[in-house]
Design a protein around this motif. Structure first.
Motif: not given
Ligand SMILES: NC(=O)C1=CN([C@@H]2O[C@H](COP(=O)(O)OP(=O)(O)OC[C@H]3O[C@@H](n4cnc5c(N)ncnc54)[C@H](O)[C@@H]3O)[C@@H](O)[C@H]2O)C=CC1
Ligand SMILES: NCC(=O)COP(=O)(O)O
Length: 354
Positions: A259-288
């Protein structure tokens, strides 16, 4: 008793956000990060800030940081036997009683209309308990005092590398891991999803966004082989929600590790620009820890904890009291600054919507 100052009335009329900033546990780093944040004059550009704490405790413990004598202060009185027992770096019933009193004062003044939002310094839940205040955290105290039943803990962080924003809502928060499965129900999940959708729209201007929802078990249960909650009800719940909300893109149940691979790529920008476009607006995690390990890996220095569902804005740095470094002068105020800036932005959005 705190009196509303004339300049607060003026700033209210000028539509400048008025924020209370609590010092948190006086034995921790809360006071240090607040004073360091307020030493940066840029922090006052867009909002008015009032510190909520005990002035004599602050002077006793943080003389070396008092560069700014002109901060607005809501001085919360404390008994001498509490003040005398507060020792930097040592969590105690006294430090818990003090941080609880600061929160109560800030909430009362906000509910009375003196502030538009509260930025809270970190507290230790165990110190509150030692002082006789049994709450899982500040979130639940805020919700109780504000009289709301639907509220959530959302972490927001803007990437310094790409400007992409990570928003992670926790479905469950401060409960033991062994209670998570029982606490998760379709009703709770729908409540949290409602809150996230409403917050994306109202606070961040994102309509019809994309939300990614985590599975609970390794590989989201692997068809029941590694856990049954997904197959028993979570997939059906998600399908029902997608039908109810056709304009939203709900994606899940994503295996919690990947689940966190795409946000990680969008965060660091070390992948292609697609990761930022594909990354979500919100993430719902089930526990702390499912939500907060990635948040803190990416953004420990700048993530902001915000309580959604309250009638006012509340933000807080993502870190805790850091008793191990209290009084050493090495605490990083970046997350506190981000909490003040986000609170100011969110209040401004609400003011402009009025
Ligand atoms: N918003 C809040 O009120 C929060 C409160 N807590 C409370 O804080 C207490 C301690 O929790 P921990 O798990 O130890 O987390 P923590 O965040 O206080 O500390 C973890 C580590 O990070 C370091 N650290 C934290 N903030 C830092 C900063 N601004 N600059 C430099 N280093 C920093 C600490 O020295 C420590 O090594 C607990 O009682 C917990 O309940 C924890 C998280 C949030
Ligand atoms: N891990 C987040 C945290 O401890 C914050 O709790 P709260 O005091 O904001 O409820």
């Amino acid at each position: 008793m705190y009196q509303l100052k004339q300049d607060k009335v003026v700033s209210h009329l000028n539509n400048r956000p008025r924020l209370a900033v609590t010092l948190g546990d006086p034995a921790g780093i809360g006071t240090e990060v607040v004073l360091k944040a307020l030493a940066d004059s840029d922090i006052y550009n867009d909002c008015d800030l009032t510190v909520v704490g005990n002035r004599s405790l602050l002077i006793k413990n943080y003389t070396y940081l008092q560069k700014n004598e002109n901060i607005d202060f809501l001085d919360v009185s404390l008994d001498d036997n509490i003040k005398d027992k507060v020792t930097l770096g040592v969590e105690s019933a006294a430090s818990g009683a003090a941080s609880f009193a600061f929160m109560e004062a800030a909430i009362a003044a906000t509910l009375a209309g003196d502030f538009d939002g509260i930025v809270t310094g970190p507290i230790a839940k165990s110190a509150w308990k030692a002082a006789g205040h049994i709450y899982p955290g500040q979130t639940e105290l805020l919700a109780e005092k504000a009289g709301v039943e639907k509220f959530g803990m959302l972490f927001v962080a803007r990437s310094p590398h790409t400007n992409w924003t990570l928003r992670t809502l926790l479905a469950t928060t401060h409960i033991p891991l062994c209670q998570v499965s029982e606490a998760l129900t379709p009703e709770l999940m729908s409540r949290k999803l409602d809150l996230l959708v409403e917050c994306l729209e109202k606070d961040f201007g994102i309509k019809n966004g994309k939300i990614v929802i985590a599975g609970l078990n390794p590989h989201s249960g692997e068809r029941g082989q590694l856990g049954t909650e997904e197959a028993d009800w979570l997939f059906d719940w998600l399908e029902g929600e997608q039908k109810k909300r056709p304009n939203l893109t709900l994606s899940g149940l994503i295996p919690p590790d990947t689940m966190w691979v795409q946000p990680g790529q969008a965060w660091y920008g070390n992948s292609n620009i697609k990761s930022q476009i594909q990354a979500a607006d919100g993430y719902l995690a089930l526990y702390h820890d499912q939500g907060l390990i990635p948040v803190k890996l990416m953004a420990f220095d700048r993530a902001v904890n915000t309580t959604i569902g309250l009638p006012f804005i509340r933000t807080s740095p993502d870190h805790g009291t850091a008793f191990d470094i209290a009084g050493k002068g090495i605490a990083d105020p970046t997350s506190m600054k981000a909490a003040i800036e986000l609170a100011s932005e969110l209040v401004s959005v609400r003011i402009s919507d009025r």
